[in-house]
Each structure stands twice: as C-alpha cells, then as structure tokens.
Design an enzyme around this catalytic site. Structure first.
Site, PDB file in Angstrom:
ATOM      1  N   TYR A 219      22.382 -90.043 -17.053  1.00  0.00           N
ATOM      2  CA  TYR A 219      21.690 -88.803 -16.621  1.00  0.00           C
ATOM      3  C   TYR A 219      22.854 -88.087 -15.735  1.00  0.00           C
ATOM      4  O   TYR A 219      23.522 -88.771 -15.233  1.00  0.00           O
ATOM      5  CB  TYR A 219      20.507 -88.896 -15.831  1.00  0.00           C
ATOM      6  CG  TYR A 219      20.114 -87.400 -15.567  1.00  0.00           C
ATOM      7  CD1 TYR A 219      19.188 -86.440 -16.318  1.00  0.00           C
ATOM      8  CD2 TYR A 219      19.794 -87.176 -14.220  1.00  0.00           C
ATOM      9  CE1 TYR A 219      19.074 -85.316 -15.870  1.00  0.00           C
ATOM     10  CE2 TYR A 219      19.284 -85.892 -13.877  1.00  0.00           C
ATOM     11  CZ  TYR A 219      18.901 -84.968 -14.604  1.00  0.00           C
ATOM     12  OH  TYR A 219      18.512 -83.749 -14.033  1.00  0.00           O
TER      13      TYR A 219
ATOM     14  N   THR B 294      23.349 -86.915 -13.161  1.00  0.00           N
ATOM     15  CA  THR B 294      23.561 -87.017 -11.721  1.00  0.00           C
ATOM     16  C   THR B 294      23.975 -88.497 -11.476  1.00  0.00           C
ATOM     17  O   THR B 294      24.309 -89.117 -10.199  1.00  0.00           O
ATOM     18  CB  THR B 294      22.562 -86.621 -10.730  1.00  0.00           C
ATOM     19  OG1 THR B 294      21.406 -87.608 -11.113  1.00  0.00           O
ATOM     20  CG2 THR B 294      22.323 -85.384 -10.724  1.00  0.00           C
ATOM     21  N   LYS B 295      24.010 -89.434 -12.422  1.00  0.00           N
ATOM     22  CA  LYS B 295      23.794 -90.814 -11.992  1.00  0.00           C
ATOM     23  C   LYS B 295      25.423 -91.456 -12.025  1.00  0.00           C
ATOM     24  O   LYS B 295      26.316 -90.560 -12.362  1.00  0.00           O
ATOM     25  CB  LYS B 295      23.362 -91.593 -13.266  1.00  0.00           C
ATOM     26  CG  LYS B 295      21.614 -91.010 -13.248  1.00  0.00           C
ATOM     27  CD  LYS B 295      20.758 -91.721 -12.108  1.00  0.00           C
ATOM     28  CE  LYS B 295      19.348 -90.958 -12.065  1.00  0.00           C
ATOM     29  NZ  LYS B 295      18.469 -91.425 -12.798  1.00  0.00           N
ATOM     30  N   ALA B 296      25.480 -92.862 -11.894  1.00  0.00           N
ATOM     31  CA  ALA B 296      26.786 -93.203 -11.490  1.00  0.00           C
ATOM     32  C   ALA B 296      27.773 -93.228 -12.449  1.00  0.00           C
ATOM     33  O   ALA B 296      28.987 -92.992 -12.309  1.00  0.00           O
ATOM     34  CB  ALA B 296      26.516 -94.864 -11.019  1.00  0.00           C
ATOM     35  N   MET B 297      27.457 -93.178 -13.827  1.00  0.00           N
ATOM     36  CA  MET B 297      28.260 -92.492 -14.999  1.00  0.00           C
ATOM     37  C   MET B 297      27.259 -91.802 -15.772  1.00  0.00           C
ATOM     38  O   MET B 297      26.319 -91.921 -15.854  1.00  0.00           O
ATOM     39  CB  MET B 297      28.851 -93.869 -15.691  1.00  0.00           C
ATOM     40  CG  MET B 297      27.961 -94.711 -16.020  1.00  0.00           C
ATOM     41  SD  MET B 297      28.829 -96.314 -17.079  1.00  0.00           S
ATOM     42  CE  MET B 297      29.139 -95.485 -18.720  1.00  0.00           C
TER      43      MET B 297
END
Ligand code: PLP
Length: 401
Positions: free
Chosen positions: A210, A212-215
């Site tokens: 998603y 906003t996630k880490a990748m």
C-alpha cells in the site's frame, strides 16, 4: 533522483478551490511515497510492452521476493488483505467444504482467528468473510501481541480450532518464536504489512505494498510460505480457483485449457504494479535505512518530552509513534496540523468499533490497547523527508506541547 515533495502542486478539494485556503510554504505531509525515475521507467516499460496484467514482471517479483526472504514460495497479490484472506482459507478456514461426498455451505466456520485488537480493520474482516470469529486480545506495553497475552488468552478461551494472526505493529517485530511456544500446534500467519521482507518464522506471512508502507506498488501485497499445500491452494484461489494462471495459459505454446476447481477470488497483482515493486524491493534496504535515520533523529530530538517508541526488537520504522498525555493528545495533533505537519493515529482498537460492539466486544475490555490508542500520535516518517522537515516536526512537537 527521487521526486521532491515540493515539485508537485498541492491538490485542493472542490470546496477549497472556491475559497482558497492559505497553505503554509513548508508543509510536512504525513506520508509521501519514494518514487524515483527507476520506478517510473519500469512502469513505462510495462505500458509499452503489450502485457499489463499478471505476467513475467509478477513472476520475477515473486522470485526476487522469495529469494530476499529465503522462503520457498511467494505469491504476488493485489493487497495484504488478500494475502491474509488466502492464507486463512488455505489453512482450512472455509465456508464450503466437501463432507461425505456432498458440498456443505455453512454460515459460520468453527474457527476463531486470534489477533491483537490494536490492528487494522482488514485482519478481522478476512476472518469474518470466511465465517470465522475474530478473536481479539489485548497487547503488551510495546503494542504487540506477545507470548504472555497469548497464553493467558488461550487458557481462558474456549477450545475451538484456532489460527493466530500476530501483527508487527508499526514495524516492531513480534516475538513469533515465543508465540509458537505459547500456542504449540496452532497455525500462524504473520500480518507483516508494516515490515520489510524479513525471514519467515510462522506458517505464512502477508506483506503490504500500500502507498504508505515500507515499500510500495500503490496497492499490492505478497503472501509467503514454505508450505507446499498452502502455496498450492492459495495460488489457485488467487485467480478464480483455476488450476493454472493466465501466464501459463497464454504463453506461446501454452494450452488454452483450464480447469475451474473452486469458487476462487480475483486477487492477482498486475505486471504494472510488479514492475514498480521490483525496483522498490531493490531499494528496500536504502528506504529502511532512511526511515531508521529519521527515527534516530526523533529519538534524540524528542527524548524527555514524550514517550518514545519501544526498541525491544528489529524495527522497519514503518511508523514512529510517540505517546503523550491522553488529555492533550488531540490538541497536539490539532496544533501540528495548524503548522502544516500531518500526523495520524494507529489504530483505533477494533473492539471500540461499531462492528465489533455488535459482535459483543465492549470498551474497557482491553485496557493496555485502549491506553496506547489514547496516548498515541504517529509522526511523519518517510524516506525522502529532508533534514529540515525532520527538524520542523521536532520543533513542531516541542511548540505544540
Ligand atoms: C495496511 C495494513 C493491512 C492491509 O494492507 P493492504 O495492502 O492495504 O490490504 C493489514 N494489516 C495492517 C496492520 C495494516 O497496517
């Protein structure tokens, strides 16, 4: 070169366009994905290729992801929610089952899915979709479902078939080995939506891409497992319950034959997303390092002013969650917003939500999660934040307090 936060026009809502609001020159949004020229080129290449849906890029993404984790199987899907859903289904939580040669469709499964209440809506929803009961637990002071909470919960709970779904809350690693000792024999799927790819310790793990996630791939997810049967079942259910996927079917020399085995889902990841994911995966250590650097700046800048996030384990720094007096929490958020600093709160515990109240949960039931929720503020932490932006957040928190 990464796209700078300042190059882009600020999007105005219809309402705001009519009555322009004064926008501070130096905003710090809560999040901005780090999308550089390599991701853009990879996406354009797919657009020009003539193949947009699941194909060679998705396969390459799965292979690279599996290799990175050191796991046998990775299945690219369109979200972590889908990955969690497929894992539970493959573990045997199913509404339709073959009993003595007859298909039975049940309104409810006999299963419970045990998960911390301090998590996102997706965790409970996928259990409910399969007719299982989302079985909520409290968390420890670090926000995680730990072995202590789990063993206390299981002893006091009923003896029903159960799957455990720990969450690496904010990016702090849950103690999976400890949880396994606390719940021997139970199947476990890690909600790794907040993690970067790290070695698998449970029966399966679900990653999120998603925005906003880490990748990120915009939207997307990955299910990883070492279990042949979980992989086989999830792979089939990912695409219509058909026994081989589109790539196999349409490849040159491939067969047009296909076999519908089950009532499956439409959870595949497009090549367009996978191409972006391959670049992000290649950059994942660099992205994580930037987040860790920002976390270290926050730690030293905010020490003594607020309660800092726990560091009792490996951390992806998906979120940087500070804790303040619950009496002033909302005011601090409001003052930061006035300074153009975006924040968020992770999460409103599931048991406080109207749906879960209808299911019999009530306020006061999980005191640690409720306290953490009322004290928490998630600060901006994204890889391309400038030093000035990090400094503005630190100064902003100091002034707001
Ligand atoms: C984001 C998130 C999910 C869902 O991820 P999607 O890829 O958006 O489906 C699940 N669990 C947690 C804890 C999350 O933060």
């Amino acid at each position: 070169m990464a796209v700078s936060a300042r190059d882009e026009p600020i999007q105005l809502s219809k309402h705001a366009a009519r009555r322009p609001r004064r926008i501070p020159l130096e905003q710090v949004p809560f999040h901005r994905p780090s999308i550089g020229e390599r991701e853009i080129a990879a996406a354009v290449e797919v657009l020009r290729s003539g193949w947009l849906t699941t194909g060679s890029r998705a396969l390459a993404f799965e292979e690279a992801f599996a290799e990175r984790i050191g796991v046998r199987y990775a299945l690219a899907v369109n979200s972590a929610t889908s990955a969690l859903h497929l894992a539970l289904e493959a573990f045997g939580i199913q509404r339709i089952s073959l009993v003595n040669g007859t298909y039975l469709q049940r309104a409810e499964s006999t299963y419970e899915v045990t998960m911390p209440t301090l998590t996102f809506a997706a965790c409970g929803a996928v259990a409910a979709h399969l007719g299982a009961r989302p079985d909520l637990t409290d968390v420890g002071e670090d926000g995680l479902l730990g072995p202590e909470q789990l063993s206390r919960h299981i002893i006091s709970g009923s003896h029903v078939p159960r799957v455990v779904m720990p969450v690496h809350y904010g990016g702090l690693s849950a103690d999976i080995e400890g949880l396994r000792r606390a719940a021997p024999g139970l199947r476990m799927v890690e909600d790794a939506a907040h993690s970067i790819p790290v070695p698998l310790r449970a029966d399966a793990a679900a990653y999120s891409f998603y925005a906003t996630k880490a990748m990120t791939t915009g939207e997307g997810g990955m299910l990883v497992t070492d279990d042949d049967e979980v992989y086989r079942r999830a792979k089939m259910m990912r695409l219509h319950g058909i026994s081989s996927d589109a790539w196999d079917r349409y490849a040159v020399g491939g067969s047009w034959r296909y076999s519908v085995e089950e009532a499956g889902y439409k959870y595949n990841l497009t090549d367009l997303s996978a191409a972006i994911g391959l670049v992000q995966l290649d950059r994942v250590d660099e992205l994580a390092q930037s987040r860790a650097n920002i976390a270290a700046c926050y730690d030293s800048g905010l020490q003594g002013l607020v309660r800092l996030p726990p560091r009792n384990g490996p951390h992806s720094w998906h979120l940087y969650i500070i804790r303040v007096d619950p009496e002033i929490r909302d005011l601090v958020i409001q003052r930061l917003a006035q300074k153009g600093i975006g924040t968020s709160v992770h999460f409103i515990p599931l048991h406080l939500q109207p749906l879960y109240r209808r299911w019999g949960y009530h306020a006061g039931q999980f005191p640690v999660a409720e306290k953490l929720y009322r004290e928490s503020i998630s600060l901006p932490i994204w890889p391309d934040m400038s030093d000035e932006q990090v400094e503005r957040v630190i100064e902003g928190v100091k002034e707001a307090l």
